[in-house]
Scaffold this active site. Structure first.
Site, PDB file in Angstrom:
ATOM      1  CE1 TYR A 153     -69.063  45.076  24.524  1.00 58.24           C
ATOM      2  CE2 TYR A 153     -68.625  47.414  24.765  1.00 58.24           C
ATOM      3  CZ  TYR A 153     -68.815  46.305  23.970  1.00 58.24           C
ATOM      4  OH  TYR A 153     -68.750  46.443  22.596  1.00 58.24           O
ATOM      5  N   PRO A 212     -60.870  49.068  14.468  1.00 52.53           N
ATOM      6  CG  PRO A 212     -60.303  51.291  14.957  1.00 52.53           C
ATOM      7  CD  PRO A 212     -61.234  50.176  15.379  1.00 52.53           C
ATOM      8  CG  LEU A 213     -56.244  50.042  16.271  1.00 59.25           C
ATOM      9  CD1 LEU A 213     -55.640  50.421  17.616  1.00 59.25           C
ATOM     10  CD2 LEU A 213     -55.486  50.727  15.136  1.00 59.25           C
ATOM     11  NE  ARG A 244     -62.252  41.421  17.528  1.00 57.99           N
ATOM     12  CZ  ARG A 244     -63.372  41.569  18.229  1.00 57.99           C
ATOM     13  NH1 ARG A 244     -63.336  41.731  19.509  1.00 57.99           N
ATOM     14  NH2 ARG A 244     -64.537  41.561  17.616  1.00 57.99           N
ATOM     15  N   GLY A 245     -56.105  45.301  18.095  1.00 52.78           N
ATOM     16  CA  GLY A 245     -54.738  45.561  18.550  1.00 52.78           C
ATOM     17  C   GLY A 245     -53.678  44.952  17.650  1.00 52.78           C
ATOM     18  CG  PHE A 246     -52.903  40.972  14.872  1.00 49.25           C
ATOM     19  CD1 PHE A 246     -53.151  39.701  15.358  1.00 49.25           C
ATOM     20  CD2 PHE A 246     -51.827  41.140  14.020  1.00 49.25           C
ATOM     21  CE1 PHE A 246     -52.330  38.624  15.007  1.00 49.25           C
ATOM     22  CE2 PHE A 246     -51.011  40.082  13.663  1.00 49.25           C
ATOM     23  CZ  PHE A 246     -51.261  38.818  14.163  1.00 49.25           C
ATOM     24  CB  SER A 262     -50.955  48.245  17.523  1.00 52.05           C
ATOM     25  OG  SER A 262     -50.687  47.052  18.257  1.00 52.05           O
TER      26      SER A 262
HETATM   27  N1  LIG Z   1     -70.523  46.060  17.777  1.00 55.08           N
HETATM   28  C1  LIG Z   1     -69.725  45.059  18.100  1.00 55.08           C
HETATM   29  O1  LIG Z   1     -70.056  43.875  17.912  1.00 55.08           O
HETATM   30  C2  LIG Z   1     -68.385  45.336  18.700  1.00 55.08           C
HETATM   31  C3  LIG Z   1     -67.443  44.292  18.828  1.00 55.08           C
HETATM   32  C4  LIG Z   1     -66.195  44.587  19.360  1.00 55.08           C
HETATM   33  C5  LIG Z   1     -65.896  45.871  19.764  1.00 55.08           C
HETATM   34  N2  LIG Z   1     -66.828  46.868  19.665  1.00 55.08           N
HETATM   35  C6  LIG Z   1     -66.545  48.256  20.092  1.00 55.08           C
HETATM   36  O2  LIG Z   1     -65.467  48.746  19.314  1.00 55.08           O
HETATM   37  C7  LIG Z   1     -64.418  49.224  20.139  1.00 55.08           C
HETATM   38  C8  LIG Z   1     -63.088  49.059  19.432  1.00 55.08           C
HETATM   39  O3  LIG Z   1     -62.840  47.713  19.082  1.00 55.08           O
HETATM   40  P1  LIG Z   1     -61.779  46.811  19.847  1.00 55.08           P
HETATM   41  O4  LIG Z   1     -61.415  47.465  21.137  1.00 55.08           O
HETATM   42  O5  LIG Z   1     -62.363  45.453  19.890  1.00 55.08           O
HETATM   43  O6  LIG Z   1     -60.552  46.729  18.854  1.00 55.08           O
HETATM   44  P2  LIG Z   1     -59.475  47.806  18.333  1.00 55.08           P
HETATM   45  O7  LIG Z   1     -59.951  49.156  18.566  1.00 55.08           O
HETATM   46  O8  LIG Z   1     -59.139  47.396  16.957  1.00 55.08           O
HETATM   47  O9  LIG Z   1     -58.200  47.451  19.225  1.00 55.08           O
HETATM   48  C9  LIG Z   1     -58.163  47.557  20.613  1.00 55.08           C
HETATM   49  C10 LIG Z   1     -56.836  46.997  21.090  1.00 55.08           C
HETATM   50  O10 LIG Z   1     -55.784  47.765  20.526  1.00 55.08           O
HETATM   51  C11 LIG Z   1     -54.923  48.262  21.530  1.00 55.08           C
HETATM   52  N3  LIG Z   1     -54.542  49.627  21.136  1.00 55.08           N
HETATM   53  C12 LIG Z   1     -55.355  50.698  20.994  1.00 55.08           C
HETATM   54  N4  LIG Z   1     -54.672  51.778  20.586  1.00 55.08           N
HETATM   55  C13 LIG Z   1     -53.372  51.376  20.477  1.00 55.08           C
HETATM   56  C14 LIG Z   1     -52.188  52.043  20.117  1.00 55.08           C
HETATM   57  N5  LIG Z   1     -52.190  53.332  19.764  1.00 55.08           N
HETATM   58  N6  LIG Z   1     -51.024  51.328  20.111  1.00 55.08           N
HETATM   59  C15 LIG Z   1     -51.019  50.007  20.451  1.00 55.08           C
HETATM   60  N7  LIG Z   1     -52.124  49.322  20.806  1.00 55.08           N
HETATM   61  C16 LIG Z   1     -53.292  50.010  20.822  1.00 55.08           C
HETATM   62  C17 LIG Z   1     -55.741  48.245  22.802  1.00 55.08           C
HETATM   63  O11 LIG Z   1     -54.862  48.111  23.896  1.00 55.08           O
HETATM   64  P3  LIG Z   1     -55.281  48.428  25.425  1.00 55.08           P
HETATM   65  O12 LIG Z   1     -56.507  47.590  25.674  1.00 55.08           O
HETATM   66  O13 LIG Z   1     -54.086  47.955  26.161  1.00 55.08           O
HETATM   67  O14 LIG Z   1     -55.539  49.862  25.562  1.00 55.08           O
HETATM   68  C18 LIG Z   1     -56.632  47.035  22.584  1.00 55.08           C
HETATM   69  O15 LIG Z   1     -55.962  45.863  22.955  1.00 55.08           O
HETATM   70  C19 LIG Z   1     -64.583  48.410  21.429  1.00 55.08           C
HETATM   71  O16 LIG Z   1     -63.948  49.027  22.525  1.00 55.08           O
HETATM   72  C20 LIG Z   1     -66.089  48.359  21.552  1.00 55.08           C
HETATM   73  O17 LIG Z   1     -66.578  49.564  22.118  1.00 55.08           O
HETATM   74  C21 LIG Z   1     -68.053  46.605  19.118  1.00 55.08           C
END
Ligand SMILES: NC(=O)c1ccc[n+]([C@@H]2O[C@H](COP(=O)([O-])OP(=O)(O)OC[C@H]3O[C@@H](n4cnc5c(N)ncnc54)[C@H](OP(=O)(O)O)[C@@H]3O)[C@@H](O)[C@H]2O)c1
Length: 324
Positions: free
Chosen positions: A55, A202-203, A205-207, A209
């Site tokens: 990252y 779980p979100l 990637r924010g969609f 929300s």
């Molecule tokens: N193993 C893998 O291949 C892999 C791949 C992807 C991700 N990951 C890990 O999984 C974690 C989570 O996945 P992700 O970050 O990709 O997707 P996510 O958790 O589904 O969504 C993150 C997005 O949602 C927004 N968000 C979070 N909480 C919110 C809320 N309460 N209300 C409105 N918007 C909200 C965040 O905004 P802000 O950014 O503005 O806070 C960000 O844009 C990553 O951080 C990473 O550590 C692992």
């Protein structure tokens, strides 16, 4: 709320913190707010912090080091390795034992710690037998620099082969209301083997929300993902409207419903919503208070059956690295 990760694994927070977005994955970030977000997670006893050495070339680990200074014992550090990301995009995977032995030393240095709690092979390297990659991780456990071993986005076959070499504590993979690919084969396999699930994104990637209204609202990496493009975007937006409706019936936000749904899929599942903001972290943690009855879960499945989403979750070149 804590859950046990894997049948012989540690107790960790059921809702962890995904730190990826703090290092440029989803638009600009503010370092002070990012560090405050990690500190707040620890203050609230949500100890599972997820990062990767790829990252932003270690930037994410350095941020975490600042936030956990003086309180290393409060954090459960989940670190992924073996994937090559560059500012230009995807650079392949590397599961070679020498690479892994080397990578862990740099991670320890950046994190300013002498051990990593969960060390995860970010993707399976098709050119290295999984037994060799996991064998190298097992050596790190023996050396005392790693406590538990994980895999990410591995196939059922690789998971089985890996588990013959060393206990695999967790599989990290995408899992959400509309990303349910693991339900047919992967989830039953890890359950049979006593491996926990770390559900990422779980979100979606924010969609989920409900923040995004049109494809142009997404200006970062997600713009390259088919799910968030053109016609797919608008079809998926209709699903988000349904999530919003279900959430309002439960008196919670769409994000909270999405997180609660993941946690309701089994006691062996934890999830790591990603955010770089204290406010979102606190909102996400409050999902623990959303109780979904079996009737609620049935209604959600009827409204959002598996496979309902339009578009793949990664661009083609990334898809080929999944399920290997
Ligand atoms: N193993 C893998 O291949 C892999 C791949 C992807 C991700 N990951 C890990 O999984 C974690 C989570 O996945 P992700 O970050 O990709 O997707 P996510 O958790 O589904 O969504 C993150 C997005 O949602 C927004 N968000 C979070 N909480 C919110 C809320 N309460 N209300 C409105 N918007 C909200 C965040 O905004 P802000 O950014 O503005 O806070 C960000 O844009 C990553 O951080 C990473 O550590 C692992």
């Amino acid at each position: 709320m804590n859950r046990q990760l894997g049948i012989k694994g540690p107790m960790v927070s059921a809702i962890g913190l995904g730190c990826m977005g703090m290092s440029g994955a989803y638009g600009e970030s503010d370092e002070k707010e990012s560090i405050a977000t990690i500190e707040r997670a620890l203050e609230l006893n949500h100890n599972f912090l997820d990062t990767a050495d790829y990252y932003l070339a270690g930037h994410n680990e350095q941020l975490i080091a600042q936030a956990i200074k003086g309180k290393r014992d409060k954090a459960f550090l989940s670190v992924k390795t073996g994937m090559m990301l560059s500012p230009g995009g995807y650079g392949g995977v590397n599961g070679h034992p020498d690479f892994l032995r080397n990578a862990v030393m740099y991670s320890l240095q950046r994190l300013k710690t002498d051990y990593i709690d969960l060390y995860t092979l970010g993707r399976v390297d098709p050119n290295v037998p999984i037994e060799d990659s996991v064998g190298a991780l097992a050596e790190l456990v023996q050396k005392g620099v790693v406590r538990f071993i994980g895999l990410s986005e591995a196939s059922a076959e690789s998971i089985r082969r890996a588990a013959t070499v060393h206990t695999i504590t967790a599989l990290q993979t995408e899992y959400s209301l509309w990303t349910r690919d693991i339900e047919d084969e992967i989830l039953p396999t890890i359950r049979e083997l006593g491996i926990g699930l770390v559900a990422y994104a779980p979100l979606s990637r924010g969609f989920l929300s409900g923040t995004y209204k049109k494809p142009e609202d997404i200006k970062d990496n997600r713009a390259h993902m088919p799910r968030y493009q053109g016609e797919n975007f608008y079809k998926n937006l209709e699903l988000v409207e349904k999530v919003k409706m279900l959430a309002s019936q439960k008196g919670c936000t769409p994000s909270q419903l999405a997180i609660a749904w993941v946690l309701a899929q089994g006691e062996d599942i934890i999830t790591i919503p990603g955010t770089k903001r204290v406010k979102y972290l606190e909102d996400n943690i409050a999902s623990e208070n959303v109780r979904l009855s079996s009737g609620d879960l049935r209604a959600i499945s009827e409204i959002l059956p598996a496979g309902v989403v339009s578009g793949t979750r990664y661009p083609e070149r990334f898809m080929s690295a999944l399920n290997r």
